[in-house]
Design a protein around this motif. Structure first.
Motif, PDB file in Angstrom:
ATOM      1  N   ASP A   1      -2.804  -2.106  10.513  1.00  0.00           N
ATOM      2  CA  ASP A   1      -3.500  -2.421   9.247  1.00  0.00           C
ATOM      3  C   ASP A   1      -2.698  -3.452   8.445  1.00  0.00           C
TER       4      ASP A   1
ATOM      5  N   ASN B   1      -0.676   1.265  13.217  1.00  0.00           N
ATOM      6  CA  ASN B   1      -2.119   1.048  13.434  1.00  0.00           C
ATOM      7  C   ASN B   1      -2.559  -0.411  13.228  1.00  0.00           C
TER       8      ASN B   1
ATOM      9  N   ASN C   1       1.204  -2.774   9.179  1.00  0.00           N
ATOM     10  CA  ASN C   1       1.619  -1.435   9.581  1.00  0.00           C
ATOM     11  C   ASN C   1       1.946  -1.430  11.076  1.00  0.00           C
TER      12      ASN C   1
ATOM     13  N   ASP D   1       0.874  -1.171   0.000  1.00  0.00           N
ATOM     14  CA  ASP D   1       0.000   0.000   0.000  1.00  0.00           C
ATOM     15  C   ASP D   1       0.915   1.226   0.000  1.00  0.00           C
TER      16      ASP D   1
END
Ligand SMILES: Cc1cc2nc3c(=O)[nH]c(=O)nc-3n(C[C@H](O)[C@H](O)[C@H](O)COP(=O)(O)O)c2cc1C
Length: 733
Positions: free
Chosen positions: A270, A268, A265, A213
């Motif tokens: 993710d 957080n 991540n 991402d």
């Protein structure tokens, strides 16, 4: 000897790969111990499936200044690379619950290292690996051909699951262990082949590419213990976690599971990217697990047993083959010069033993004899005497080296008229007793120019005694002065024990010249009712077998018919109480009253009652025992009458059915009584009762015929169905 395709393949594969398989099995046995010894190390923590990655990462965060990576291997050992709070770099085994250090990784033991290299590559690098992979493939093919051999032996797929009849040690355990270890051996060989293919890069190596991402989020900052993805993954699924190398959003957690991996991540939690592993990567993982046994003590033990099993198969397989090789035929004379022809049908070589003995005896008498397998039947110009000696195999079928006989018999004609005799070798443990011998007899009867000397003579379990009986009868018909061949007489030397006579009855008091003799071993000897007492003839050293009835704890009874010229029966009759005689004990497990039997029919004629005298007397548990006995007259029964009546009163014998053939105008035999009580007999069979038959082969044939009819009429199944389940036990001669 003719070999079937499957047996030939099994043998050729085994011989060609034996050295490699031997090395693989020995090193495999050693290596199977490695996971077992690993599992008992203190680093093994069994509850990885109770801990989530969230809890685990949180614990490590509290415990160490920095964590670089964590690996969980197949032994469930958790290895962490950490920087401690006092700044030291360490690679340690840790307790996943507390994060405490459990020790530092140690080198693999040199024994396992050595065994691993030998197992993988024979210390020959690439070429060694090739041979190891190839032998794994060959072992896999050997197992597959073994499956077909078992199917053939057991008469089809259903037979695969039926119990194997125990004949002799090596063939029996080769098949029994073959059945048990088949699946583990197939798994270990197939995974071995797969891992070899991978080593040679025939299986592509995985290239894992993440589509990251591009949004490197730094907020919201969530504690690792709250990462949703971490909460959903149990430590038992994890193979490796690489921690972010710097506190930047483009630096992630890399979490590798068995079937996929994630980039996470670090702020957080993710999922930045997820890649599912290709199928072959997962297959490699599980192949390694299954091939090495890592991670499971139970599977390691199975692998250990499989490796030891392979060594046993090599030993037993080669000894079976050596025994079969003894069955090679060497003829002194050409076929057309011989007047005696012995044709053999044999699967495992036992019948050759008897045929060779007869052959050498004929040569000793100066006769011209010729030996051949039934499959090589030809025309024999001078043949005057034909003896067919054949076993039966599968479910009443011809042995492999006799399958073509039927076709050959029609192709080859014999010039002169010939006498013929058929001797069937079989086992009463099979429903189709000596069936192929009867088939051969029928075929020969239809053949022109023959003179059938006698009915088929059957021999149960390669009984020397029966063979000798046939030999004597045949030599009389053929006017030959034959004696039991020395080679056969000395086949088995049994251990003998001294027995003292404690009691006996007189043959002259019995109209059938029958008596009972009671014997007590001088030293303690183990025996039970149904076992056999072996006594050698003083002159001919030929073994006579008598069925034992266990009378008291250390005393037995045998029921003996005195023959006019019978050296052993006369010797026994002439012994006085207190005299000693030397006897052997032959274990005959197949004719023991099973412990679990609640009800049984005991069927016998004449002296066949011997083992039942003991079974009934020992039946203090009051199992329902029904005795069917056949004899000539009421006077014949006097010998056993008192004893059986006493036992009936004591509740040890439930019912007594006598077939006294000469006591009435119309003859009555045991089979007639059974037929008349068909309903009760069927009920007993239905409720898992046992049927024991002891006595002459003639009686056995008639009785089994009637029992078969009863089963078919009342239970809609043939007798063979119950025989295959082990409910019909026979000891007939
Ligand atoms: C798998 C198997 C199947 C058998 N099937 C029969 C059978 O159907 N009827 C029979 O009378 N004997 C049967 N037998 C017993 C053999 O015929 C007997 O042991 C014979 O002596 C073997 O001789 P060979 O080694 O020369 O073949 C079978 C034995 C085995 C191992």
């Amino acid at each position: 000897m003719t070999l079937s395709v499957w047996r030939y393949s099994h043998l050729v594969l085994a011989v060609s790969s034996s050295i490699f398989i031997l090395l693989a099995a020995v090193t495999g046995s050693v290596l199977a111990l490695e996971p077992i010894s690993n599992r008992i190390q203190p680093y093994t923590t069994g509850d990885l499936d109770q801990i989530t990655v969230a809890e685990f990462t949180h614990t490590l965060q509290q415990k160490y200044a920095e964590v670089i990576s964590v690996e969980i291997d197949k032994n469930s050992w958790v290895t962490a690379s950490v920087i401690t709070k006092d700044g030291a770099d360490k690679i340690i085994y840790i307790d996943p619950k507390t994060g405490d250090s459990l020790g530092t990784p140690k080198e693999t033991s040199p024994v396992f290292k050595f065994a691993t290299t030998l197992h993988r590559s024979l210390f020959l690098k690439g070429i060694g690996r090739f041979f190891v992979g190839l032998s794994s493939l060959l072992l896999c093919l050997i197992s597959i051909s073994g499956i077909f051999l078992i199917l053939k032996k057991q008469g089809g797929v259903k037979g695969f699951f039926k119990p194997i009849v125990k004949e002799s040690f090596n063939p029996y355990y080769h098949t029994v262990f073959g059945k048990w270890l088949l699946i583990p051996i197939l798994i270990v060989t197939l995974t071995g082949v797969y891992l070899s293919l991978e080593q040679f890069s025939i299986i592509p190596s995985a290239k894992i590419v993440h589509q990251e991402d591009t949004l490197f989020a730094e907020e919201p900052v969530i504690p690792v213990s709250e990462f949703k993805v971490f909460k959903n993954i149990k430590l038992s699924e994890v193979r490796k976690i690489e921690y972010p190398f710097a506190p930047f959003p483009e630096s992630y957690f890399l979490v590798q599971l068995t079937n996929k991996e994630y980039l996470i991540n670090q702020f957080n939690g993710d999922i930045v990217s997820q890649v599912n592993y290709p199928f072959y990567v997962i297959l490699t993982y599980y192949s390694t697990l299954f091939h090495t046994g890592q991670g499971s003590i139970v599977w390691s033990i199975v692998l250990l047993l499989a490796s030891i099993g392979i060594l046993f198969f090599m030993y037993s397989g080669f000894s079976i083959t050596l025994k079969r090789r003894k069955s090679r035929i060497k003829n002194k004379y050409k076929k057309d010069n011989c007047d005696y022809v012995i044709l053999i049908g044999s699967e495992n070589g036992n019948t050759f033993y008897f045929a060779n003995a007869l052959y050498s005896e004929l040569l000793r008498l100066g006769k011209k004899a010729y030996l051949a397998e039934l499959n090589s039947y030809k025309s024999y110009k001078n043949m005057q005497h034909l003896v067919v000696m054949t076993s039966t195999y599968g479910t009443g079928e011809a042995p492999t080296n006799a399958k073509k006989f039927k076709a050959l018999l029609n192709t080859h004609q014999q010039g002169a008229k010939f006498n013929y005799s058929v001797v069937g070798f079989g086992s009463l443990a099979y429903p189709d007793y000596c069936k192929f011998a009867y088939d051969v007899d029928t075929m020969l009867q239809a053949h022109p120019n023959n003179n059938r000397l006698a009915d088929v003579f059957t021999i149960n379990n390669q009984s020397l005694e029966s063979f000798n009986q046939w030999l004597l009868a045949w030599s009389k018909q053929e006017n030959l002065n034959i004696s039991l061949p020395k080679a056969i007489g000395s086949k088995k030397k049994r251990k003998t024990y001294a027995f003292t006579v404690t009691k006996h009855t007189k043959a002259e008091n019995n109209p059938d010249d029958t008596f009972c003799i009671y014997l007590k071993p001088v030293e303690k000897v183990k025996f039970t009712s149904g076992d056999l007492l072996s006594i050698l003839g003083e002159k001919d050293q030929r073994e006579r077998l008598y069925s034992i009835g266990k009378w008291n704890k250390n005393e037995l009874v045998i029921s003996v018919k005195r023959h006019q010229k019978g050296s052993v029966s006369n010797r026994l009759q002439n012994l006085a109480v207190g005299n000693k005689i030397s006897c052997g004990i032959v274990k005959n497990k197949a004719f023991h009253l099973p412990k679990k039997a609640k009800e049984a029919l005991l069927i016998a004629t004449g002296t066949g009652i011997g083992p039942y005298l003991g079974m009934i007397r020992q039946n203090t548990a009051h199992k329902k025992l029904h005795l069917y006995w056949g004899g000539r007259t009421a006077a014949s029964f006097e010998l056993y009458k008192n004893q059986l009546e006493t036992q009936q009163q004591a509740g040890n014998l439930t019912s007594l059915h006598l077939a006294l053939s000469r006591e009435q105008a119309q003859k009555i035999y045991v089979q007639n009584l059974l037929a008349a009580n068909g309903k009760e007999v069927a009920q007993l069979i239905k409720s898992k009762g046992y049927i024991l038959i002891c006595g002459s082969i003639g009686m056995q044939k008639e009785v089994t015929k009637v029992l078969d009819t009863i089963c078919k009429n009342h239970l809609k199944k043939p007798l063979s169905y119950y025989q295959n389940k082990g409910y019909i036990l026979m000891d007939c001669y």
